[in-house]
Design a protein around this motif. Structure first.
Motif, PDB file in Angstrom:
ATOM      1  N   THR A  23      33.231  42.341  47.924  1.00 32.80           N
ATOM      2  CA  THR A  23      32.962  43.765  48.095  1.00 32.80           C
ATOM      3  C   THR A  23      34.214  44.430  48.635  1.00 32.80           C
ATOM      4  N   TRP A  37      30.175  46.563  45.587  1.00 36.54           N
ATOM      5  CA  TRP A  37      30.279  45.193  45.082  1.00 36.54           C
ATOM      6  C   TRP A  37      31.316  45.177  43.968  1.00 36.54           C
ATOM      7  N   VAL A  38      31.929  44.041  43.740  1.00 33.71           N
ATOM      8  CA  VAL A  38      32.930  43.899  42.675  1.00 33.71           C
ATOM      9  C   VAL A  38      32.351  44.373  41.339  1.00 33.71           C
ATOM     10  N   GLU A  39      31.103  44.048  41.071  1.00 30.41           N
ATOM     11  CA  GLU A  39      30.471  44.457  39.809  1.00 30.41           C
ATOM     12  C   GLU A  39      30.425  45.976  39.684  1.00 30.41           C
ATOM     13  N   GLU A  40      30.214  46.676  40.798  1.00 33.02           N
ATOM     14  CA  GLU A  40      30.209  48.141  40.774  1.00 33.02           C
ATOM     15  C   GLU A  40      31.601  48.693  40.488  1.00 33.02           C
ATOM     16  N   TYR A  42      33.873  47.080  38.689  1.00 34.31           N
ATOM     17  CA  TYR A  42      34.065  46.823  37.255  1.00 34.31           C
ATOM     18  C   TYR A  42      33.440  47.950  36.424  1.00 34.31           C
ATOM     19  N   GLU A  43      32.192  48.311  36.751  1.00 31.40           N
ATOM     20  CA  GLU A  43      31.493  49.355  35.999  1.00 31.40           C
ATOM     21  C   GLU A  43      32.215  50.693  36.120  1.00 31.40           C
ATOM     22  N   GLU A  46      35.274  50.688  33.946  1.00 31.32           N
ATOM     23  CA  GLU A  46      34.891  50.851  32.536  1.00 31.32           C
ATOM     24  C   GLU A  46      34.587  52.313  32.208  1.00 31.32           C
ATOM     25  N   PRO A  66      40.197  44.336  37.419  1.00 27.93           N
ATOM     26  CA  PRO A  66      39.264  43.203  37.388  1.00 27.93           C
ATOM     27  C   PRO A  66      40.030  41.899  37.164  1.00 27.93           C
ATOM     28  N   ASP A  73      33.976  36.566  39.291  1.00 31.67           N
ATOM     29  CA  ASP A  73      34.500  37.917  39.096  1.00 31.67           C
ATOM     30  C   ASP A  73      35.025  38.432  40.424  1.00 31.67           C
ATOM     31  N   THR A  74      36.268  38.879  40.418  1.00 35.57           N
ATOM     32  CA  THR A  74      36.898  39.384  41.638  1.00 35.57           C
ATOM     33  C   THR A  74      37.867  40.489  41.240  1.00 35.57           C
TER      34      THR A  74
END
Length: 99
Positions: A23, A37-40, A42-43, A46, A66, A73-74
């Motif tokens: 995060t 979060w890392v995923e957020e 990434y989104e 994008e 990313p 995923d980091t």
């Protein structure tokens, strides 16, 4: 929109034996407004948003990208690992006040 990453939360990988950013805190120097979060991240990338760090030594901005390390995923900065320019130079979020 551009977002400054001012702190990180790191988890140690069982496979790699070293830490990975999971995060990040976004805000301004010395304070964070929100944790993502890392995923957020990434989104958001994008969707066209950009994330960056500011070197405490040089004041130079460095873009964040990313990355995958040890299958996790980091994030990474665009600067080479040599020198203190990016995510590794940031404080842990638990050490900063939230705005």
């Amino acid at each position: 929109m551009d977002y400054q990453i001012v702190c990180v939360c790191v988890a140690t990988s069982e496979t790699g034996g070293h830490g990975h950013v999971v995060t990040v805190g976004i805000g301004t120097a010395g304070r964070f407004e929100d944790l993502l979060w890392v995923e957020e991240v990434y989104e958001a990338i994008e969707r066209g948003h950009r994330f960056f760090t500011i070197s405490r030594l040089t004041g130079q901005a460095t873009q964040v990208f990313p990355s995958v390390c040890c299958g996790i995923d980091t994030l990474r900065t665009g600067m080479p690992a040599a020198g203190r320019h990016g995510l590794d130079d940031l404080p842990l979020c638990r050490d900063l006040p939230i705005t």
